[in-house]
Design an enzyme around this catalytic site. Structure first.
Site, PDB file in Angstrom:
ATOM      1  N   GLU A   4       0.842  -1.209   0.000  1.00 61.69           N
ATOM      2  CA  GLU A   4       0.000   0.000   0.000  1.00 61.69           C
ATOM      3  C   GLU A   4       0.871   1.250   0.000  1.00 61.69           C
ATOM      4  OE1 GLU A   4      -4.103  -1.525   2.019  1.00 61.69           O
ATOM      5  OE2 GLU A   4      -2.591  -0.808   3.391  1.00 61.69           O
TER       6      GLU A   4
ATOM      7  N   CYS B  75       3.265   8.576   1.247  1.00 62.44           N
ATOM      8  CA  CYS B  75       3.853   7.628   2.191  1.00 62.44           C
ATOM      9  C   CYS B  75       4.209   6.359   1.406  1.00 62.44           C
ATOM     10  CB  CYS B  75       2.829   7.362   3.290  1.00 62.44           C
ATOM     11  SG  CYS B  75       3.413   6.212   4.529  1.00 62.44           S
TER      12      CYS B  75
ATOM     13  N   CYS C  60       6.289  -6.884   7.184  1.00 68.44           N
ATOM     14  CA  CYS C  60       7.401  -6.388   8.009  1.00 68.44           C
ATOM     15  C   CYS C  60       7.738  -7.429   9.065  1.00 68.44           C
ATOM     16  CB  CYS C  60       7.034  -5.067   8.676  1.00 68.44           C
ATOM     17  SG  CYS C  60       8.413  -4.359   9.614  1.00 68.44           S
TER      18      CYS C  60
ATOM     19  N   CYS D 161       6.104  -4.852  15.608  1.00 69.97           N
ATOM     20  CA  CYS D 161       5.677  -3.877  16.635  1.00 69.97           C
ATOM     21  C   CYS D 161       4.212  -4.187  16.961  1.00 69.97           C
ATOM     22  CB  CYS D 161       5.837  -2.451  16.119  1.00 69.97           C
ATOM     23  SG  CYS D 161       7.533  -2.079  15.611  1.00 69.97           S
TER      24      CYS D 161
ATOM     25  N   CYS E 149       1.011  -2.379  15.345  1.00 71.26           N
ATOM     26  CA  CYS E 149       1.049  -2.091  13.911  1.00 71.26           C
ATOM     27  C   CYS E 149       0.422  -3.210  13.084  1.00 71.26           C
ATOM     28  CB  CYS E 149       2.503  -1.873  13.505  1.00 71.26           C
ATOM     29  SG  CYS E 149       2.727  -1.674  11.737  1.00 71.26           S
TER      30      CYS E 149
ATOM     31  N   CYS F 117      -1.543   6.043  10.192  1.00 68.21           N
ATOM     32  CA  CYS F 117      -0.331   5.412  10.701  1.00 68.21           C
ATOM     33  C   CYS F 117      -0.621   4.077  11.354  1.00 68.21           C
ATOM     34  CB  CYS F 117       0.302   6.321  11.745  1.00 68.21           C
ATOM     35  SG  CYS F 117       1.228   7.601  10.981  1.00 68.21           S
TER      36      CYS F 117
HETATM   37  S1  SF4 Z   1       5.768   0.079  12.932  1.00 68.34           S
HETATM   38 FE1  SF4 Z   1       5.018  -1.633  11.649  1.00 68.34          FE
HETATM   39  S2  SF4 Z   1       5.988  -1.331   9.652  1.00 68.34           S
HETATM   40 FE2  SF4 Z   1       7.128  -0.043  11.131  1.00 68.34          FE
HETATM   41  S3  SF4 Z   1       8.809  -1.362  11.880  1.00 68.34           S
HETATM   42 FE3  SF4 Z   1       7.123  -1.686  13.313  1.00 68.34          FE
HETATM   43  S4  SF4 Z   1       6.008  -3.475  12.496  1.00 68.34           S
HETATM   44 FE4  SF4 Z   1       7.326  -2.703  10.838  1.00 68.34          FE
END
Ligand code: SF4
Length: 328
Positions: A72, A85, A92, A96, A99, A317
């Site tokens: 995206e 963005c 990923c 985190c 996220c 975000c």
């Molecule tokens: S915020 Fe999301 S995209 Fe960014 S490093 Fe952490 S897990 Fe990966």
């Protein structure tokens, strides 16, 4: 291909300035060479799988590459200009906990060409609309941790900077990272874009809980790198701080943040968390957000409360997760 060097510059301009999707358009090279190009190479623009537009003007593109990988990218309007963005990885690996991209897991790195091509797609979209809005700023804040794919992100930045192509200057590009030691030192040395750090917690203990992999680089070592970060005059490191309701949004957290950042030349971007499916956090209250912001200002820090855009289309975000409507 045994052609003179200037030919590369011609083709580069067709690809990145004109946005050609077909070698036959490249009329300043011979027909014979165009045919050879088409036999040897493909121009692999991603397909726009889905396009969603928010009530606030934010536009989210779900792009599909030739191998069916989905990423995206988001256009965020600000007056008569847009910030885009960009994603750098399919999924990923950092995990985190707040996220949606992290919840997808990691599929693959994007190539430098794929990363830069996101800009061609949105530029084409804006030209088609002809509403006078221009794409002026880029942020590497989409899907993926850019510094876990640094060689390809660096290639993408070379394309984006090139005066024969898209011509974005260093000051118009921001790279956001959760802090990967080797990549951050390398990125600082190259100076290709401005740095933003996804901090989100003022103590090592809390950061280990909400960003366990990022926290492998201890907070004091991260602060040491940032304290010595090579910045030009008037530049500052941006610190991103996502306020998670009841987790990192108290006045004690704000005080700890002020103390942590006291040695840095920085500004703080506060962002109120957007709830997402399967993500175990809630939004902070309006009072908590305002009190947090006020304390930072009172202590002499520069701080902005970033308005979250595109919430209704999951483009804000931490909400990007490359979901197709057919997969639900
Ligand atoms: S915020 Fe999301 S995209 Fe960014 S490093 Fe952490 S897990 Fe990966």
């Amino acid at each position: 291909m045994d052609e003179p060097k200037f030919r590369a510059a011609q083709i580069w301009a067709w690809l990145w300035r004109q946005g050609s999707q077909n070698f036959s358009e490249m009329t300043n090279v011979s027909k014979e060479f165009r045919t050879r190009l088409a036999e040897t190479w493909t121009i692999a623009w991603p397909k726009v799988h889905t396009l969603q537009e928010s009530v606030d003007g934010t536009v989210k593109f779900l792009l599909r590459f030739d191998d069916d990988a989905l990423v995206e990218t988001v256009l965020i309007p600000e007056g008569d200009r847009y910030t885009q963005c960009l994603s750098t990885q399919v999924g990923c690996a950092m995990g985190c906990t707040f996220c949606s991209t992290g919840a997808m897991g990691f599929m693959r790195n994007m190539t430098g060409g794929e990363i830069a091509m996101q800009v061609l797609v949105t530029r084409d979209f804006l030209l088609g609309r002809d509403q006078g809005q221009r794409l002026t700023n880029l942020v590497f804040m989409g899907m993926g941790e850019p510094l876990m794919n640094w060689p390809e992100v660096k290639r993408a930045m070379a394309i984006l900077h090139s005066e024969h192509g898209l011509s974005f200057s260093r000051r118009k590009i921001t790279l956001s990272t959760c802090g990967i030691q080797k990549g951050l030192l390398e990125f600082a040395k190259q100076g290709l874009a401005l740095p933003a750090i996804s901090l989100h917690a003022p103590t090592q203990e809390l950061r280990s809980k909400i960003m366990p992999k990022a926290a492998r680089l201890p907070l004091d070592e991260l602060m040491d790198i940032l304290e010595h970060y090579p910045l030009q005059s008037r530049e500052r490191v941006t610190i991103e701080y996502l306020l998670l309701g009841g987790v990192n949004d108290s006045l004690d957290h704000a005080r700890a943040l002020v103390k942590l950042l006291s040695r840095l030349k920085c500004k703080v971007n506060l962002i109120a968390f957007n709830p997402g499916p399967g993500i175990p956090y809630k939004s902070p209250t309006q009072e908590a957000v305002l009190a947090f912001e006020k304390l930072l200002w009172d202590k002499g820090m520069t701080c902005t409360l970033r308005k979250s855009k595109g919430q209704d289309i999951a483009a804000a975000c931490g909400q990007l997760r490359a979901q197709t409507t057919d997969s639900g």
